[in-house]
Motif scaffolding. Sequence first.
Motif, short mmCIF file in Angstrom:
data_model
loop_
_atom_site.label_atom_id
_atom_site.label_comp_id
_atom_site.label_asym_id
_atom_site.label_seq_id
_atom_site.Cartn_x
_atom_site.Cartn_y
_atom_site.Cartn_z
N ARG A 111 15.49 -10.69 -35.81
CA ARG A 111 16.47 -11.41 -34.99
C ARG A 111 16.30 -12.89 -35.27
O ARG A 111 15.25 -13.33 -35.71
CB ARG A 111 16.23 -11.17 -33.49
CG ARG A 111 16.50 -9.76 -33.07
CD ARG A 111 16.53 -9.59 -31.58
NE ARG A 111 15.41 -10.20 -30.89
CZ ARG A 111 15.03 -9.88 -29.68
NH1 ARG A 111 15.66 -8.95 -29.00
NH2 ARG A 111 14.02 -10.48 -29.10
N SER A 120 19.39 -12.29 -40.70
CA SER A 120 18.88 -11.57 -39.53
C SER A 120 19.47 -10.17 -39.51
O SER A 120 20.66 -9.98 -39.78
CB SER A 120 19.25 -12.30 -38.24
OG SER A 120 18.58 -13.53 -38.16
N ARG A 165 19.51 -8.21 -36.77
CA ARG A 165 20.21 -8.06 -35.49
C ARG A 165 20.53 -9.43 -34.92
O ARG A 165 19.90 -10.42 -35.26
CB ARG A 165 19.36 -7.25 -34.51
CG ARG A 165 19.13 -5.81 -35.00
CD ARG A 165 18.47 -4.98 -33.92
NE ARG A 165 18.28 -3.62 -34.36
CZ ARG A 165 19.14 -2.64 -34.17
NH1 ARG A 165 20.28 -2.87 -33.55
NH2 ARG A 165 18.89 -1.42 -34.60
N PRO A 209 21.03 -12.21 -31.61
CA PRO A 209 20.05 -12.73 -30.66
C PRO A 209 19.65 -11.73 -29.56
O PRO A 209 18.51 -11.70 -29.14
CB PRO A 209 20.74 -13.94 -30.05
CG PRO A 209 21.74 -14.36 -31.06
CD PRO A 209 22.18 -13.10 -31.75
N GLY A 256 19.52 -8.51 -29.89
CA GLY A 256 18.76 -7.44 -30.50
C GLY A 256 19.40 -6.07 -30.46
O GLY A 256 18.83 -5.10 -30.93
N THR A 281 23.79 -7.54 -37.30
CA THR A 281 24.66 -8.67 -37.65
C THR A 281 25.69 -8.17 -38.65
O THR A 281 25.46 -7.19 -39.37
CB THR A 281 23.86 -9.83 -38.26
OG1 THR A 281 23.24 -9.37 -39.47
CG2 THR A 281 22.81 -10.38 -37.30
#
Length: 145
Positions: A93, A118, A120, A122, A124, A128
């Motif tokens: 993340r 990332s 995932r 923020p 989680g 993304t």
Amino acid sequence: VDDELDGDGLDLITGAPPFMPLGSGILPKDPQRAAGRFELLGGVEDYYLTASRNLTPNGVVVVLMDGHGAQRNLEAARGSGLHPQRRIDVLPRPGHPATYSICVAGRSPAELMASEISMRGPSGDLWTPEYAAIRQHLDLPGGID
């Protein structure tokens, strides 16, 4: 051990070498897991040395390491006479330490480009868009529909 290939060499060499020195943890009883995690036959430095001997002049080596080994990955490439061209850190993340680090190296000197992705967002809970696209490209569950 003769680790040089016959012929002209390879344009692309990839690897995900074991990343744990012997004695740094409990050795799994399963031989495949042990060899995949522990440096029973050498570490990333040995992978790069072998790759360097078998790479074409314009070829590249792509090595995936755990996130803690990012600097070691770059140094191993340099130690084999190759030049890191790109480093991609894969974070679980945003703002978290890297889970994986990828180094792309070749024979020609180049300015190192560093980036991160990332897996995932923020919170989680969702992939993304960039990571979902990678999963889709690899035909893994959870890619973009």
